[in-house]
Motif scaffolding. Structure first.
Motif, PDB file in Angstrom:
ATOM      1  N   UNK A 191       0.827  -1.209   0.000  1.00 56.41           N
ATOM      2  CA  UNK A 191       0.000   0.000   0.000  1.00 56.41           C
ATOM      3  C   UNK A 191       0.861   1.258   0.000  1.00 56.41           C
ATOM      4  N   UNK A 192       1.965   1.226   0.769  1.00 57.22           N
ATOM      5  CA  UNK A 192       2.871   2.384   0.832  1.00 57.22           C
ATOM      6  C   UNK A 192       3.500   2.636  -0.536  1.00 57.22           C
ATOM      7  N   UNK A 193       3.989   1.569  -1.167  1.00 56.88           N
ATOM      8  CA  UNK A 193       4.678   1.724  -2.450  1.00 56.88           C
ATOM      9  C   UNK A 193       3.724   2.152  -3.559  1.00 56.88           C
ATOM     10  N   UNK A 194       2.516   1.592  -3.578  1.00 56.76           N
ATOM     11  CA  UNK A 194       1.531   1.998  -4.585  1.00 56.76           C
ATOM     12  C   UNK A 194       1.193   3.478  -4.390  1.00 56.76           C
ATOM     13  N   UNK A 195       1.026   3.877  -3.142  1.00 55.32           N
ATOM     14  CA  UNK A 195       0.724   5.277  -2.840  1.00 55.32           C
ATOM     15  C   UNK A 195       1.830   6.219  -3.251  1.00 55.32           C
ATOM     16  N   UNK A 196       3.072   5.720  -3.268  1.00 55.74           N
ATOM     17  CA  UNK A 196       4.213   6.564  -3.635  1.00 55.74           C
ATOM     18  C   UNK A 196       4.538   6.495  -5.129  1.00 55.74           C
ATOM     19  N   UNK A 197       3.770   5.672  -5.879  1.00 53.63           N
ATOM     20  CA  UNK A 197       3.929   5.725  -7.335  1.00 53.63           C
ATOM     21  C   UNK A 197       4.503   4.486  -7.990  1.00 53.63           C
ATOM     22  N   UNK A 198       4.418   3.336  -7.307  1.00 51.28           N
ATOM     23  CA  UNK A 198       4.862   2.077  -7.928  1.00 51.28           C
ATOM     24  C   UNK A 198       3.626   1.279  -8.318  1.00 51.28           C
ATOM     25  N   UNK A 199       3.559   0.858  -9.571  1.00 49.83           N
ATOM     26  CA  UNK A 199       2.413   0.085 -10.051  1.00 49.83           C
ATOM     27  C   UNK A 199       2.849  -1.290 -10.516  1.00 49.83           C
ATOM     28  N   UNK A 200       1.973  -2.273 -10.367  1.00 49.12           N
ATOM     29  CA  UNK A 200       2.255  -3.637 -10.832  1.00 49.12           C
ATOM     30  C   UNK A 200       1.055  -4.161 -11.610  1.00 49.12           C
ATOM     31  N   UNK A 201       1.321  -4.661 -12.814  1.00 50.10           N
ATOM     32  CA  UNK A 201       0.304  -5.395 -13.567  1.00 50.10           C
ATOM     33  C   UNK A 201       0.699  -6.864 -13.491  1.00 50.10           C
ATOM     34  N   UNK A 202       0.002  -7.654 -12.640  1.00 52.69           N
ATOM     35  CA  UNK A 202       0.420  -9.041 -12.445  1.00 52.69           C
ATOM     36  C   UNK A 202       0.136  -9.908 -13.661  1.00 52.69           C
ATOM     37  N   UNK A 203       0.834 -11.021 -13.724  1.00 52.94           N
ATOM     38  CA  UNK A 203       0.698 -11.941 -14.863  1.00 52.94           C
ATOM     39  C   UNK A 203      -0.743 -12.407 -15.042  1.00 52.94           C
ATOM     40  N   UNK A 204      -1.460 -12.627 -13.930  1.00 54.65           N
ATOM     41  CA  UNK A 204      -2.839 -13.158 -14.027  1.00 54.65           C
ATOM     42  C   UNK A 204      -3.870 -12.036 -14.205  1.00 54.65           C
ATOM     43  N   UNK A 205      -3.402 -10.784 -14.255  1.00 53.25           N
ATOM     44  CA  UNK A 205      -4.238  -9.600 -14.532  1.00 53.25           C
ATOM     45  C   UNK A 205      -5.194  -9.254 -13.403  1.00 53.25           C
ATOM     46  N   UNK A 206      -5.808 -10.253 -12.751  1.00 54.61           N
ATOM     47  CA  UNK A 206      -6.581 -10.059 -11.517  1.00 54.61           C
ATOM     48  C   UNK A 206      -7.585  -8.911 -11.604  1.00 54.61           C
ATOM     49  N   UNK A 207      -8.434  -8.995 -12.610  1.00 58.42           N
ATOM     50  CA  UNK A 207      -9.500  -8.010 -12.772  1.00 58.42           C
ATOM     51  C   UNK A 207     -10.733  -8.450 -11.986  1.00 58.42           C
ATOM     52  N   UNK A 208     -11.660  -7.508 -11.810  1.00 56.00           N
ATOM     53  CA  UNK A 208     -12.947  -7.847 -11.183  1.00 56.00           C
ATOM     54  C   UNK A 208     -13.941  -8.123 -12.297  1.00 56.00           C
ATOM     55  N   UNK A 209     -14.148  -9.423 -12.581  1.00 59.90           N
ATOM     56  CA  UNK A 209     -14.937  -9.839 -13.738  1.00 59.90           C
ATOM     57  C   UNK A 209     -16.385  -9.414 -13.698  1.00 59.90           C
ATOM     58  N   UNK A 210     -16.941  -9.270 -12.486  1.00 60.41           N
ATOM     59  CA  UNK A 210     -18.365  -8.925 -12.379  1.00 60.41           C
ATOM     60  C   UNK A 210     -18.593  -7.415 -12.341  1.00 60.41           C
ATOM     61  N   UNK A 211     -17.516  -6.651 -12.531  1.00 58.34           N
ATOM     62  CA  UNK A 211     -17.637  -5.189 -12.603  1.00 58.34           C
ATOM     63  C   UNK A 211     -17.387  -4.724 -14.031  1.00 58.34           C
ATOM     64  N   UNK A 212     -17.910  -3.556 -14.358  1.00 64.47           N
ATOM     65  CA  UNK A 212     -17.723  -3.033 -15.715  1.00 64.47           C
ATOM     66  C   UNK A 212     -16.263  -2.620 -15.923  1.00 64.47           C
ATOM     67  N   UNK A 213     -15.923  -2.458 -17.198  1.00 64.06           N
ATOM     68  CA  UNK A 213     -14.586  -1.983 -17.560  1.00 64.06           C
ATOM     69  C   UNK A 213     -14.300  -0.648 -16.868  1.00 64.06           C
ATOM     70  N   UNK A 214     -15.278   0.274 -16.943  1.00 64.55           N
ATOM     71  CA  UNK A 214     -15.043   1.598 -16.356  1.00 64.55           C
ATOM     72  C   UNK A 214     -14.887   1.526 -14.844  1.00 64.55           C
TER      73      UNK A 214
END
Length: 254
Positions: free
Chosen positions: A79-102
């Motif tokens: 949480x600290x690193x994401x808040x400071x500007x580090x992003x990760x796109x994991x291999x499995x993508x880990x999207x919320x399938x039951x939510x819209x794209x937006x």
């Protein structure tokens, strides 16, 4: 471009070690990403590439040093690193399938929203201009997207946080050649927009073509490193990753 030409270091990892029980999955790995660079880590399956990214962002316990944007992270925390500007796109993508794209995209900007950042709609518009297909599909559920669209959504969601450094784990995995080429074009575009990228990728040919600097990870250790164009011409890399056995990568990379 040699990393030594880059005065501003965004990420510096020193002697990073990760063990699963008695097995050392990552052994004294050191790397650096300068501002405005694409740095790639290539290597075979099981070399520890995903482990490396997970340890950098704090999803896995590790020993060693992670310094991000001038601050030493004694114990990296997601949480600290994401808040400071580090992003990760994991291999499995880990999207919320039951939510819209937006809604998936807006969720990517949640920490900015919580801080009172008023420019989220502007960032959303930028992502739709980068990925017109996501704009077309913005009302659809994420579960209904194709593999390539899911990868675009995963990258777009990470970009909603306005990261200084984006870590991409195998972005071309399982994608058709045309989509792979599109993903690599987008990676090059992001760098032009000022996003620094740490790219973990099995498609060594495409990764070396887009990157400034490269590391080869084998059995948990950095086996080679250098400017990407030099590694692409190195006989050892050609034999192991770019030779006859990987001719299909040429098709994916061009």
């Amino acid at each position: 471009m040699n990393t030594n030409d880059q005065p501003n270091t965004l990420l510096e990892v020193k002697d990073l070690c990760v063990a699963y029980g008695q097995v050392e999955a990552l052994s004294n790995a050191s790397l650096r990403v300068g501002e405005g660079q694409i740095v790639t880590v290539i290597g075979p399956n099981g070399a520890g590439k995903t482990t490396l990214l997970s340890a950098i962002i704090g999803m896995l316990g590790s020993r060693g040093q992670v310094r991000f944007d001038g601050t030493l992270e004694t114990v990296p925390e997601v949480e600290v690193l994401v808040g400071r500007g580090l992003g990760l796109v994991p291999e499995k993508r880990e999207l919320f399938g039951s939510m819209s794209v937006e809604d998936n995209l807006r969720l990517g900007g949640f920490m900015r929203y919580r801080r009172g950042d008023a420019y989220l709609d502007g960032t959303l518009a930028e992502i739709y201009s980068l990925f017109p297909r996501l704009f077309e599909r913005r009302k659809q559920l994420a579960a209904t997207l194709s593999g390539g669209e899911r990868q675009m959504l995963a990258v777009g969601r990470a970009l909603m946080a306005k990261p200084k450094l984006l870590m991409l784990d195998e972005p071309s995995l399982g994608l058709a050649p045309l989509i792979t080429r599109e993903i690599f074009r987008i990676i090059a575009d992001l760098r032009r927009q000022g996003v620094s990228i740490l790219l973990v990728e099995q498609n060594a040919r495409a990764a070396l073509r887009v990157a400034d600097y490269a590391y080869v990870l084998e059995t948990g250790q950095i086996a080679m490193q250098g400017p990407a164009h030099e590694l692409a011409d190195d006989p050892r890399v050609i034999e192991a990753y770019l030779g006859l056995a990987s001719k299909h990568q040429e098709m994916l990379a061009t």
